[in-house]
Design a protein around this motif. Structure first.
Motif, PDB file in Angstrom:
ATOM      1  N   SER A  90       0.830  -1.211   0.000  1.00  0.00           N
ATOM      2  CA  SER A  90       0.000   0.000   0.000  1.00  0.00           C
ATOM      3  C   SER A  90       0.863   1.259   0.000  1.00  0.00           C
ATOM      4  O   SER A  90       0.550   2.252  -0.653  1.00  0.00           O
ATOM      5  CB  SER A  90      -0.940   0.010   1.214  1.00  0.00           C
ATOM      6  OG  SER A  90      -0.199  -0.060   2.418  1.00  0.00           O
ATOM      7  N   VAL A  91       1.979   1.202   0.757  1.00  0.00           N
ATOM      8  CA  VAL A  91       2.900   2.339   0.766  1.00  0.00           C
ATOM      9  C   VAL A  91       3.518   2.539  -0.613  1.00  0.00           C
ATOM     10  O   VAL A  91       3.724   3.661  -1.076  1.00  0.00           O
ATOM     11  CB  VAL A  91       4.008   2.117   1.825  1.00  0.00           C
ATOM     12  CG1 VAL A  91       5.017   3.257   1.790  1.00  0.00           C
ATOM     13  CG2 VAL A  91       3.397   1.985   3.214  1.00  0.00           C
ATOM     14  N   ARG A 139      -2.622 -13.647  -4.880  1.00  0.00           N
ATOM     15  CA  ARG A 139      -2.972 -14.638  -3.856  1.00  0.00           C
ATOM     16  C   ARG A 139      -2.368 -14.263  -2.494  1.00  0.00           C
ATOM     17  O   ARG A 139      -3.045 -14.334  -1.467  1.00  0.00           O
ATOM     18  CB  ARG A 139      -2.486 -16.023  -4.276  1.00  0.00           C
ATOM     19  CG  ARG A 139      -2.920 -17.131  -3.333  1.00  0.00           C
ATOM     20  CD  ARG A 139      -2.566 -18.505  -3.907  1.00  0.00           C
ATOM     21  NE  ARG A 139      -3.074 -19.565  -3.044  1.00  0.00           N
ATOM     22  CZ  ARG A 139      -2.427 -20.037  -1.993  1.00  0.00           C
ATOM     23  NH1 ARG A 139      -1.236 -19.536  -1.670  1.00  0.00           N
ATOM     24  NH2 ARG A 139      -2.944 -20.998  -1.242  1.00  0.00           N
ATOM     25  N   VAL A 140      -1.118 -13.867  -2.490  1.00  0.00           N
ATOM     26  CA  VAL A 140      -0.473 -13.505  -1.233  1.00  0.00           C
ATOM     27  C   VAL A 140      -1.121 -12.258  -0.638  1.00  0.00           C
ATOM     28  O   VAL A 140      -1.321 -12.164   0.581  1.00  0.00           O
ATOM     29  CB  VAL A 140       1.040 -13.296  -1.434  1.00  0.00           C
ATOM     30  CG1 VAL A 140       1.687 -12.782  -0.164  1.00  0.00           C
ATOM     31  CG2 VAL A 140       1.701 -14.596  -1.850  1.00  0.00           C
ATOM     32  N   LEU A 141      -1.460 -11.290  -1.479  1.00  0.00           N
ATOM     33  CA  LEU A 141      -2.135 -10.086  -0.992  1.00  0.00           C
ATOM     34  C   LEU A 141      -3.487 -10.428  -0.375  1.00  0.00           C
ATOM     35  O   LEU A 141      -3.881  -9.857   0.651  1.00  0.00           O
ATOM     36  CB  LEU A 141      -2.314  -9.080  -2.136  1.00  0.00           C
ATOM     37  CG  LEU A 141      -1.058  -8.319  -2.564  1.00  0.00           C
ATOM     38  CD1 LEU A 141      -1.341  -7.524  -3.837  1.00  0.00           C
ATOM     39  CD2 LEU A 141      -0.589  -7.383  -1.453  1.00  0.00           C
ATOM     40  N   ALA A 142      -4.202 -11.370  -0.981  1.00  0.00           N
ATOM     41  CA  ALA A 142      -5.504 -11.771  -0.450  1.00  0.00           C
ATOM     42  C   ALA A 142      -5.357 -12.401   0.934  1.00  0.00           C
ATOM     43  O   ALA A 142      -6.135 -12.101   1.854  1.00  0.00           O
ATOM     44  CB  ALA A 142      -6.185 -12.755  -1.407  1.00  0.00           C
ATOM     45  N   LEU A 143      -4.358 -13.260   1.092  1.00  0.00           N
ATOM     46  CA  LEU A 143      -4.123 -13.889   2.392  1.00  0.00           C
ATOM     47  C   LEU A 143      -3.705 -12.849   3.434  1.00  0.00           C
ATOM     48  O   LEU A 143      -4.121 -12.914   4.602  1.00  0.00           O
ATOM     49  CB  LEU A 143      -3.058 -14.973   2.263  1.00  0.00           C
ATOM     50  CG  LEU A 143      -3.448 -16.194   1.429  1.00  0.00           C
ATOM     51  CD1 LEU A 143      -2.255 -17.129   1.253  1.00  0.00           C
ATOM     52  CD2 LEU A 143      -4.600 -16.946   2.088  1.00  0.00           C
ATOM     53  N   SER A 144      -2.899 -11.877   3.018  1.00  0.00           N
ATOM     54  CA  SER A 144      -2.483 -10.817   3.932  1.00  0.00           C
ATOM     55  C   SER A 144      -3.679  -9.973   4.368  1.00  0.00           C
ATOM     56  O   SER A 144      -3.775  -9.566   5.531  1.00  0.00           O
ATOM     57  CB  SER A 144      -1.423  -9.932   3.277  1.00  0.00           C
ATOM     58  OG  SER A 144      -0.239 -10.657   3.013  1.00  0.00           O
ATOM     59  N   ASN A 145      -4.601  -9.737   3.444  1.00  0.00           N
ATOM     60  CA  ASN A 145      -5.788  -8.955   3.780  1.00  0.00           C
ATOM     61  C   ASN A 145      -6.661  -9.675   4.797  1.00  0.00           C
ATOM     62  O   ASN A 145      -7.299  -9.034   5.650  1.00  0.00           O
ATOM     63  CB  ASN A 145      -6.596  -8.646   2.520  1.00  0.00           C
ATOM     64  CG  ASN A 145      -5.981  -7.544   1.688  1.00  0.00           C
ATOM     65  OD1 ASN A 145      -5.219  -6.726   2.204  1.00  0.00           O
ATOM     66  ND2 ASN A 145      -6.282  -7.513   0.404  1.00  0.00           N
TER      67      ASN A 145
END
Length: 229
Positions: A90-91, A139-145
């Motif tokens: 996001s940064v 996929r990794v972003l979804a898991l992080s969310n």
């Protein structure tokens, strides 16, 4: 302060971002992404508020904290990312970082730093490899969310006790045990829950006196009464 390490492509191939990409392709991927493996010590800044470089990272070992830092020196842990998780996305894509910084949570925090523009605009990888990389990233972003949603569930509670109960209940479920240790010291737990350390310690002491739990440092044991309060 950090140390740049030579990449271990066998290790990188086991990370979530590079799943499905053959090891022989990884040196080219690493070069294309302008990637760097860095080893940070505790509280070392990985991305500092105000940085203009558009970078994000993958945790290889250890943890990193996303901090909101105020002018009076106070800070709140907005997120803690662990092995195989992405931080700083996001940064990297926003012009304003809202006083967000990313620091190493402990010594020997190893991260893979990537220039975000190379993934979307300047990638020289084959179509298949590029598509796999983008799929892995989403996929990794979804898991992080999902982890962020769990954190917001805790801090959105209307009282400090409810925040504590929400957080400790989740940790107990994740460990599948009423006797477990958390990854935070008392200050870290307070920062994570957006609470004052003294107030947190006082509330935990009250809960112990009421027979809801016992604790020693970062180890907690939840009693039957905790679940029937």
């Amino acid at each position: 302060m950090f140390i740049i390490e030579a990449p271990d492509f066998a290790e990188l191939g086991r990370t979530a971002l590079f799943t499905g990409i053959v090891e022989e392709e990884l040196p080219k991927v690493f070069s294309c992404l302008h990637a760097t493996v860095c080893n940070y010590r505790k509280d070392g800044y990985i991305i500092r508020s105000g940085d203009t470089e558009k970078r994000f990272g993958i945790v290889l070992d250890g943890r990193v904290f996303v901090l909101s830092e105020e002018s009076d020196g106070s800070r709140t842990i907005l997120a803690d990312w662990r092995k195989n998780e992405i931080f700083g996305s996001s940064v990297a894509v926003e012009e304003e970082s809202d006083n967000l910084s990313i620091v190493a949570a402990g010594d020997h925090c190893r991260v893979l730093i990537i220039d975000i523009d190379t993934i979307f605009w300047n990638c020289a990888l084959s179509f298949t490899t590029h598509q796999q990389l983008l799929f892995n990233l989403v996929r990794v972003l979804a898991l992080s969310n999902l982890r962020m949603i769990r954190k917001f569930r805790h801090i959105s509670q209307h009282s400090l006790r409810k925040k504590i109960v929400s957080y400790l209940t989740e940790q107990s479920e994740l460990m599948n045990s009423r006797d477990f240790s958390i990854d935070f010291d008392r200050q870290g737990m307070a920062d994570y829950l957006g609470a004052d350390r003294s107030a947190l310690s006082a509330e935990l002491s009250k809960m112990r006196k009421e027979g809801l739990l016992t604790f020693r440092k970062n180890n907690f044991i939840l009693k039957d009464a905790f679940f029937h309060k």
